[in-house]
Design an enzyme around this catalytic site. Sequence first.
Site, PDB file in Angstrom:
ATOM      1  CG  HIS A   7       7.306  51.416 -11.268  1.00 41.83           C
ATOM      2  ND1 HIS A   7       7.951  50.195 -11.213  1.00 41.83           N
ATOM      3  CD2 HIS A   7       6.722  51.469 -12.506  1.00 41.83           C
ATOM      4  CE1 HIS A   7       7.758  49.545 -12.353  1.00 41.83           C
ATOM      5  NE2 HIS A   7       7.021  50.303 -13.154  1.00 41.83           N
ATOM      6  CB  CYS A  66       4.885  47.580 -11.696  1.00 40.08           C
ATOM      7  SG  CYS A  66       5.457  47.132 -13.324  1.00 40.08           S
ATOM      8  CD  GLU A  69       3.564  43.049 -14.530  1.00 43.25           C
ATOM      9  OE1 GLU A  69       2.811  43.060 -15.503  1.00 43.25           O
ATOM     10  OE2 GLU A  69       4.060  44.070 -14.027  1.00 43.25           O
TER      11      GLU A  69
END
Length: 422
Positions: free
Chosen positions: A272, A150, A118
């Site tokens: 994450h 993400c 991103e």
Amino acid sequence: MEEEQIYFLISFFTIADRYPPQTMNSINKDSIIRTRRSNMTIGIDKISFQVPNYYLDMTDLANARETDPNKFHIGLGQDQMAINPETQDIVTLGASAAAKILTDEDKKDIDMVIVGTESSTDFSKSAAVIIHNLLDIQPFARSFEIKHACYGGTAALQQAHDYVSLHPDRKVLVIAADIAKYGLNSGGEPTQGCGAVAMLITKEPHILAFNNDSVFYSEDVYDFWRPAGHDYPLVDGHLSNQIYIDSFTRIWEQNKKINQTSSEDYAALTFHLPYTKMGRKALRAIFPEMPEEEQQRLEARYDEAILYSRQVGNLYTGSLYLGLLSLLDNSQLVAGDRVGLFSYGSGAVSEFFSMTLMEDYKKYLTSENNHTLLAQRKRLTIAEYEKMFNEKLPTDGGSHSFSDPTDFAINKIDGDIRYYNK
Ligand code: HMG
């Protein structure tokens, strides 16, 4: 009951649970059986990462921002933050991560280069095609970028899996690379970071095999987004924490239903990691369903999985995979162990899936190099960090040279084209 019938029943109920009846009618049940019967393993054959050669210590940042350092070290779980000079972008980081693992043979066998990011610097041309060139990968390959916050690295990984299932003798290079910047003195400043993870996806992998058990979840929400024209994301930090945890608990419940598993089936759960306390909060959200020794076992693995991220910070698409790498390098998991992965991309898309460790996987890791890479970085002063943060590559279309000797660093910008050390 015949083995084939059992496969069919498991597959049928798994799929039936996921799709409404009218969709089920159109699913080819034979193809479900074929997929389940296939003995071919596909997964991560090689994995490595790259961070820039600079970091900021979180105590220094806390002192400069007149904050209690414990808020960063304990409250967020971050000790250091990777900082990049403008001459090291996602191409530099991604190409460097991949260069460490690819042999000449791999470069002939790679059919696709996918970059999940991103942090693109171009709305049109992908970082993947530049990396494809820098690494001398054979020309008859696909190269493209893939995006959802993400989650992009996971989307790339799953795409790679699907391609290799159809073309078992070919390989796919997946790179998850990002530069997370929220702005000086912003609420998100202590959760910045940057870096890249590169993974080579092949059949009969040496490190981890997919278990084909993905569960996904999408919810259109504005917790973190970066509209065109904004240098930094817009973020509702506390909402983003809540959506992350809600997404995990929902997907975890769905996973238990679809895959008929419980926490005992996982040797470790990885997350994450926008900052390392975040995944811990999600993990603890499911603790009430398990006995205390089970909680301790999973939290011990979690501590091994966050060792690298504590020193790097958020690398958006690469964060989950840096956590995975940290777990592989620093735990004593054994072949056959199942590792769960929770991928989250704000906005919000998440996926939970698992992979199984292969025989002798430790032999195929670059653990010593990974420790050295982190240990040899230069600690920046606050003044150096702020100067580096504010430096931007010129956008006047003119010719400008730079002298960063780092592999694949930008050495020139001319006519708005970036030229890299090769
Ligand atoms: P904040 O308001 O600065 O911090 O925002 P806080 O007041 O919420 O405190 C954070 C924690 O530190 C709290 O712990 C405090 O109690 C503790 P918690 O209650 O959460 O367990 N604390 C202390 N602990 C010890 N000693 C002390 C002390 N003081 C406080 N003295 C926030 C923090 C993370 C919201 C902010 O930094 C932010 O907005 N960051 C960016 C957004 C983010 O990272 N969100 C994470 C979920 S979304 C996601 O993961 C996606 C993402 O990666 C983007 C993408 O998908 O592309 C971000």
